[in-house]
Scaffold this motif. Structure first.
Motif, short mmCIF file in Angstrom:
data_model
loop_
_atom_site.label_atom_id
_atom_site.label_comp_id
_atom_site.label_asym_id
_atom_site.label_seq_id
_atom_site.Cartn_x
_atom_site.Cartn_y
_atom_site.Cartn_z
N ASP A 47 0.87 -1.18 0.00
CA ASP A 47 0.00 0.00 0.00
C ASP A 47 0.91 1.23 0.00
O ASP A 47 1.64 1.49 0.95
CB ASP A 47 -0.91 0.00 1.24
CG ASP A 47 -1.94 1.13 1.18
OD1 ASP A 47 -1.85 1.97 0.27
OD2 ASP A 47 -2.83 1.15 2.05
N ASP A 48 0.86 1.99 -1.08
CA ASP A 48 1.74 3.15 -1.22
C ASP A 48 1.27 4.34 -0.40
O ASP A 48 2.02 5.31 -0.22
CB ASP A 48 1.82 3.57 -2.70
CG ASP A 48 2.49 2.50 -3.56
OD1 ASP A 48 3.31 1.74 -3.00
OD2 ASP A 48 2.17 2.41 -4.76
N ARG A 49 0.06 4.27 0.13
CA ARG A 49 -0.48 5.40 0.89
C ARG A 49 0.23 5.51 2.24
O ARG A 49 0.36 4.55 2.98
CB ARG A 49 -1.98 5.20 1.12
CG ARG A 49 -2.67 6.34 1.82
CD ARG A 49 -4.18 6.12 1.78
NE ARG A 49 -4.53 4.87 2.45
CZ ARG A 49 -4.91 4.79 3.73
NH1 ARG A 49 -4.96 5.89 4.47
NH2 ARG A 49 -5.22 3.63 4.26
N LEU A 50 0.72 6.72 2.55
CA LEU A 50 1.41 6.94 3.82
C LEU A 50 0.38 7.20 4.92
O LEU A 50 -0.41 8.14 4.84
CB LEU A 50 2.36 8.15 3.71
CG LEU A 50 3.57 7.97 2.79
CD1 LEU A 50 4.39 9.26 2.77
CD2 LEU A 50 4.43 6.81 3.24
N ILE A 51 0.40 6.36 5.95
CA ILE A 51 -0.52 6.53 7.07
C ILE A 51 -0.01 7.62 8.02
O ILE A 51 -0.77 8.45 8.50
CB ILE A 51 -0.69 5.20 7.84
CG1 ILE A 51 -1.08 4.07 6.86
CG2 ILE A 51 -1.73 5.34 8.94
CD1 ILE A 51 -2.37 4.31 6.13
N GLY B 59 -9.43 7.11 10.56
CA GLY B 59 -8.50 6.94 9.46
C GLY B 59 -7.34 7.90 9.48
O GLY B 59 -6.52 7.92 8.54
N ALA B 60 -7.24 8.72 10.53
CA ALA B 60 -6.16 9.71 10.58
C ALA B 60 -4.82 9.08 10.93
O ALA B 60 -3.78 9.69 10.71
CB ALA B 60 -6.49 10.80 11.59
N GLY B 61 -4.82 7.89 11.50
CA GLY B 61 -3.57 7.22 11.85
C GLY B 61 -3.37 7.02 13.34
O GLY B 61 -2.30 6.61 13.78
N TRP C 78 -3.85 8.57 25.51
CA TRP C 78 -5.30 8.41 25.38
C TRP C 78 -5.74 8.77 23.97
O TRP C 78 -5.59 9.91 23.53
CB TRP C 78 -5.99 9.30 26.42
CG TRP C 78 -7.48 9.38 26.34
CD1 TRP C 78 -8.33 8.42 25.90
CD2 TRP C 78 -8.28 10.50 26.71
NE1 TRP C 78 -9.62 8.86 25.98
CE2 TRP C 78 -9.63 10.14 26.49
CE3 TRP C 78 -7.99 11.77 27.24
CZ2 TRP C 78 -10.68 11.00 26.74
CZ3 TRP C 78 -9.05 12.63 27.51
CH2 TRP C 78 -10.38 12.25 27.27
N VAL C 79 -6.26 7.79 23.25
CA VAL C 79 -6.81 8.02 21.91
C VAL C 79 -8.31 8.25 22.05
O VAL C 79 -9.02 7.45 22.67
CB VAL C 79 -6.54 6.82 20.99
CG1 VAL C 79 -7.34 6.96 19.70
CG2 VAL C 79 -5.06 6.72 20.67
N THR C 80 -8.80 9.35 21.50
CA THR C 80 -10.22 9.68 21.62
C THR C 80 -10.67 10.42 20.37
O THR C 80 -9.87 10.96 19.61
CB THR C 80 -10.47 10.52 22.88
OG1 THR C 80 -11.85 10.80 22.99
CG2 THR C 80 -9.67 11.82 22.85
N HIS C 81 -12.01 10.44 20.18
CA HIS C 81 -12.58 11.14 19.04
C HIS C 81 -13.05 12.55 19.41
O HIS C 81 -13.25 13.39 18.54
CB HIS C 81 -13.77 10.35 18.49
CG HIS C 81 -13.40 9.39 17.41
ND1 HIS C 81 -13.22 8.05 17.64
CD2 HIS C 81 -13.16 9.57 16.09
CE1 HIS C 81 -12.90 7.44 16.51
NE2 HIS C 81 -12.86 8.34 15.55
N ARG D 19 -2.80 16.36 21.04
CA ARG D 19 -2.27 16.33 19.68
C ARG D 19 -3.39 15.95 18.72
O ARG D 19 -4.04 14.91 18.91
CB ARG D 19 -1.13 15.29 19.57
CG ARG D 19 0.10 15.60 20.42
CD ARG D 19 0.86 16.80 19.89
NE ARG D 19 2.06 17.06 20.66
CZ ARG D 19 3.29 16.73 20.25
NH1 ARG D 19 3.46 16.12 19.09
NH2 ARG D 19 4.34 17.03 20.99
N PHE D 20 -3.64 16.79 17.73
CA PHE D 20 -4.60 16.48 16.67
C PHE D 20 -3.85 15.85 15.50
O PHE D 20 -2.93 16.46 14.93
CB PHE D 20 -5.30 17.75 16.19
CG PHE D 20 -6.45 18.18 17.07
CD1 PHE D 20 -7.74 17.76 16.81
CD2 PHE D 20 -6.21 19.01 18.16
CE1 PHE D 20 -8.78 18.16 17.62
CE2 PHE D 20 -7.25 19.40 18.98
CZ PHE D 20 -8.55 18.99 18.71
N LEU D 21 -4.24 14.62 15.16
CA LEU D 21 -3.61 13.92 14.05
C LEU D 21 -4.59 13.90 12.87
O LEU D 21 -5.73 13.43 12.99
CB LEU D 21 -3.28 12.48 14.47
CG LEU D 21 -2.43 11.65 13.52
CD1 LEU D 21 -1.05 12.29 13.30
CD2 LEU D 21 -2.24 10.23 14.08
#
Length: 581
Positions: A353-357, A378-380, A531-534, A546-548
């Protein structure tokens, strides 16, 4: 033969265990051969005994030795049969025990990535079918075929001592049974068995996937469609099995026909060779009857051979699972407490997969620091967590703890990381046992202290069985928030310095979410938290945000600074709080 060689060219499941238990295997084959030789000897001796008794009914002296031999062979056959069954199953159980251990180790090593490469039904199919198929490879194919061929050689050589022309004719007739029929079975019925196994494996995969979404099937009113999907492969398997039974009947009939010709051949030959005197005529029935016990292993040869394609697919599947292991990485010891996690200019893309995550991402987290990773789906974010845990390796850049690459610390992973995700799994056992999984050496008091810390003590005390309450499968005895708190108690017992929170409140209502976050950050106040959150509910608990987005950090800073300086942050914060200002 080419397919057999190709299957075992890089095999790590069957051949190593054949070599490991070779002496036990030889004993199994010897006992199996002796079982049928004893049966043949019993029939041979009985044929002679009946003939001699009919010729001299007035004296038992002449038949005393055959009578004793009849008893000896009659006892020897079940003794050898029982010993062979006991030994062969002991041999197979040893191998299956090694198989299951090897399979669980293979799954454990790649547990973090296994769901990316395999569906749940694939793994269930391997666990439920493939190991049993490899077990049956020995019991139903290897043992019968080898024993049948040994008996075939013994018969041909034994008859060849008396008459080579008869031996060659018997080799031809019995060769149809032990060579031609098995090959025909593989070509005709083997392909059908292989097709049935393919349908069954796919059925496992599809059924598991559909059952996991059964609630949606019922809610959408498509229960009839769900049942129809299950009936289709079942009907196809039933059709193949009927064809299989039909073929087996005709194959058995053909084998019996060839065997009848072999018996007639022996009868004609012995009737010609052993009728010079009345005493020699006793051997006519002996030779003819001796062949009858051999029909059983000869029939098993064709059936065992026809099942080879099924076993071949199972061998290839388990080898594919266990051979596809991560590369061995030298392991380093972590010196001192965790003082810094460093993500240094990391770029990542998945294979093929050439798409960079992630694109040249850098992040430093100090000991005890709390950081929130936000961003759209899908932001990584999940990929960054996998890199932090060592489940994935950066395409470029490094991820280190105290300067040591994370992939060199995998043996210390349980001591470094505690993870609380969206759906923590609770096993169908007691509350006490589920929490103690965080530290198997923890005392009952330590478990109760952890449960009290996550504010579940009043609830557990109110239950009739208290801490011995069964949580039921997947923890359905408790609500979503209660399951998260039980998992948090497990993490407290684990006492890892780094805690990963992977959207643990995503399925909770706002009030429960707020209470859970307050509890989490209170009881883990001395830990490093990622902590990963939406959304931004509870973001005031963290030191960094941090906004990814699109693989890069778009916004970063403390919650207070971002609220003061970034209109976008203020808007998102207001939306999460239910305001429109």
């Amino acid at each position: 033969m080419h397919s057999i060689r190709q299957t075992f060219a890089h095999d790590t499941w069957v051949m190593p265990y054949l070599r490991k238990y070779k002496w036990l295997l030889m004993l199994v084959l010897l006992l199996g051969t002796l079982t049928f030789l004893s049966a043949a000897a019993l029939m041979f001796n009985s044929g002679y005994l009946i003939s001699e008794a009919a010729r001299r009914p007035d004296s038992i002296i002449y038949i005393y030795v055959p009578v004793v031999l009849a008893r000896a062979f009659g006892i020897a056959r079940p003794v050898f049969r029982y010993s062979e069954r006991l030994t062969s199953h002991n041999w197979v159980l040893r191998i299956v025990s090694d198989f299951r251990k090897k399979l669980y180790q293979a799954v454990e090593v790649k547990a973090s990535a296994i769901k990316q490469a395999h569906q749940t039904g694939d793994i269930l199919s391997i666990l439920a079918n493939d190991i049993d198929h490899i077990e049956n490879l020995y019991l139903r194919t290897v043992f019968p075929i080898v024993i049948g061929w040994l008996l075939y050689l013994f018969i041909i050589i034994g008859i060849g001592i008396f008459s080579w022309p008869t031996a060659l004719l018997m080799a031809l007739l019995l060769g149809v049974i032990v060579l031609v029929m098995p090959l025909l079975s593989v070509a005709v019925n083997g392909a059908r068995e292989f097709k049935q196994k393919q349908i069954q494996s796919q059925f496992y995969t599809n059924l598991t996937d559909e059952v996991l979404g059964l609630t949606d099937w019922v809610i959408s009113g498509r229960y009839a469609d769900f049942m129809a999907l299950q009936k289709k492969p079942i009907n196809r398997i039933a059709t193949l099995r009927r064809q299989d039974h039909y073929f087996q009947w005709w194959r058995g009939f053909a084998v019996q026909g060839c065997f009848l010709l072999a018996v007639v051949t022996l009868l004609v030959w012995s009737g010609t060779a052993f009728t010079a005197t009345k005493g020699m005529a006793n051997w006519v029935a002996a030779f003819a009857l001796a062949l009858f016990p051999i029909i059983e292993p000869f029939l098993e040869i064709s059936q065992g051979a026809s099942e080879w394609p099924v076993y071949q697919q199972s061998i290839e599947r388990v080898n594919a699972l266990s051979n596809d292991q991560p590369k061995k990485v030298p392991q380093s010891a972590l010196k001192g407490p965790v003082t810094e996690i460093n993500v240094d200019h990391v770029t990542f893309s998945y294979p093929d997969d050439d798409r960079l995550i992630l694109k040249n991402v850098s992040l430093k987290i100090k000991q005890g620091e709390k950081i929130a990773l936000l961003g759209p789906s899908g932001a990584g974010k999940s990929t960054l967590l996998k890199l932090l845990l060592g489940d994935q390796t950066p395409t470029k850049g490094t991820v280190t703890i105290n300067g040591t690459p994370i992939n060199e610390l995998q043996q210390k992973r349980a001591q470094l990381f505690g993870v609380l995700d969206q759906q923590p799994y609770l096993f169908n056992t007691t509350v006490m046992n589920n929490v103690r999984l965080g530290n198997l050496q923890a005392t009952d008091e330590q478990v109760k202290t952890a449960i009290e810390a996550v504010e579940l003590k009043p609830l557990i005390d109110s239950l009739p069985d208290g801490y011995e309450t069964e949580v039921q499968e997947s923890g359905t005895r408790f609500s979503g928030g209660e399951r998260q708190r039980l998992s948090l108690a497990r993490i407290l017992l684990q006492d890892a310095p780094i805690i990963i929170l992977d959207e643990p409140t995503v399925s909770l209502d706002p009030i429960t979410e707020r209470h859970l976050l307050d509890t989490v950050f209170k009881v883990l106040h001395d830990k490093t938290i990622i902590w990963v959150t939406h959304h931004l509910a509870g973001v005031d608990h963290v030191d960094q945000v941090r906004f990814l987005e699109n693989g890069v950090f778009d916004l970063q800073g403390t919650p207070q600074a971002l609220y003061r300086d970034e209109p976008r942050f203020r808007k998102l914060y207001a939306l999460d709080a239910g305001r429109n200002d």
